[in-house]
Scaffold this active site. Structure first.
Site, mmCIF file in Angstrom:
data_model
loop_
_atom_site.group_PDB
_atom_site.id
_atom_site.type_symbol
_atom_site.label_atom_id
_atom_site.label_comp_id
_atom_site.label_asym_id
_atom_site.label_seq_id
_atom_site.Cartn_x
_atom_site.Cartn_y
_atom_site.Cartn_z
ATOM 1 N N ARG A 1 -2.305 49.397 6.353
ATOM 2 C CA ARG A 1 -0.711 49.572 6.917
ATOM 3 C C ARG A 1 -1.441 51.125 7.858
ATOM 4 N NH1 ARG A 1 1.527 48.165 2.561
ATOM 5 N NH2 ARG A 1 0.298 47.765 0.968
ATOM 6 N N VAL A 39 -2.435 51.470 21.641
ATOM 7 C CA VAL A 39 -3.670 50.819 20.635
ATOM 8 C C VAL A 39 -3.813 49.951 22.056
ATOM 9 C CG1 VAL A 39 -5.059 50.487 19.297
ATOM 10 C CG2 VAL A 39 -3.503 52.188 18.581
ATOM 11 N N HIS A 85 -2.025 43.610 18.272
ATOM 12 C CA HIS A 85 -1.387 43.951 17.025
ATOM 13 C C HIS A 85 0.139 44.231 17.166
ATOM 14 C CE1 HIS A 85 -1.054 47.834 19.687
ATOM 15 N NE2 HIS A 85 0.036 48.304 18.221
HETATM 16 P P1 AMP Z 1 1.778 51.042 19.467
HETATM 17 O O1 AMP Z 1 2.103 52.082 19.803
HETATM 18 O O2 AMP Z 1 2.726 49.733 19.109
HETATM 19 O O3 AMP Z 1 0.570 50.459 20.137
HETATM 20 O O4 AMP Z 1 0.904 50.394 17.742
HETATM 21 C C1 AMP Z 1 0.064 51.264 17.467
HETATM 22 C C2 AMP Z 1 0.064 51.758 16.304
HETATM 23 O O5 AMP Z 1 -1.405 52.100 15.421
HETATM 24 C C3 AMP Z 1 1.200 53.153 15.910
HETATM 25 O O6 AMP Z 1 1.998 52.856 15.218
HETATM 26 C C4 AMP Z 1 -0.231 54.319 15.271
HETATM 27 O O7 AMP Z 1 0.699 54.602 14.257
HETATM 28 C C5 AMP Z 1 -0.972 53.101 14.539
HETATM 29 N N1 AMP Z 1 -2.445 53.370 14.376
HETATM 30 C C6 AMP Z 1 -3.554 54.554 15.332
HETATM 31 N N2 AMP Z 1 -4.340 54.564 15.041
HETATM 32 C C7 AMP Z 1 -4.148 53.687 13.598
HETATM 33 C C8 AMP Z 1 -5.363 53.950 12.275
HETATM 34 N N3 AMP Z 1 -6.457 54.518 12.335
HETATM 35 N N4 AMP Z 1 -5.159 53.687 11.168
HETATM 36 C C9 AMP Z 1 -3.577 52.814 10.930
HETATM 37 N N5 AMP Z 1 -2.931 52.868 11.973
HETATM 38 C C10 AMP Z 1 -3.289 53.448 13.176
#
Ligand code: AMP
Length: 114
Positions: free
Chosen positions: A29, A96, A100
């Site tokens: 999640r 990130v 994903h």
């Molecule tokens: P993006 O902006 O498409 O790179 O999405 C990265 C997502 O990773 C964001 O929606 C963050 O909220 C999520 N995220 C970052 N760190 C974590 C974590 N430790 N556990 C779960 N989600 C995370």
């Protein structure tokens, strides 16, 4: 790639609960959910983004999509509908650098996205 937060989750150095565990892919999640259901579908292998995919990654991409289908059914959103999102690069808001796919569901999702 031990500094990568998603590698740490995949390797269980960070024990984020997993909602899906497959051969090539795990899912968990989102820490900052943007919808009632917000799951991240993540390859075990460190691939920086969709732009780094190569033909040999086809089994990973296939499992990302079939995992989405499985998760949507398990989360009870397969019938109502859901959105799959892959952000690539700063303009799209990728934060990130480990590939994903977001699975978003549980509310009306506007189009075009913001
Ligand atoms: P993006 O902006 O498409 O790179 O999405 C990265 C997502 O990773 C964001 O929606 C963050 O909220 C999520 N995220 C970052 N760190 C974590 C974590 N430790 N556990 C779960 N989600 C995370």
């Amino acid at each position: 790639m031990m500094e990568c937060i998603f590698c740490k989750i995949v390797n269980r150095d960070i024990r984020e609960p997993l909602v899906y565990e497959g051969q090539h892919v795990v899912a968990f999640r989102d820490i900052n959910p943007q919808a009632p259901t917000h799951v991240l579908i993540v390859p075990r292998q460190h691939i920086a983004s969709v732009a780094d995919l190569r033909p040999e990654h086809a089994p990973i991409v296939e499992e990302m999509l079939t995992a989405a289908n499985t998760i949507a059914q398990e989360e009870g959103v397969a019938q109502s509908g859901y959105r799959l999102v892959l952000n690539r690069g700063p303009a799209a808001g990728q934060s990130v650098d480990h590939l994903h796919m977001h699975l978003l569901a549980g509310r009306k999702l506007a189009w075009p996205p913001g």
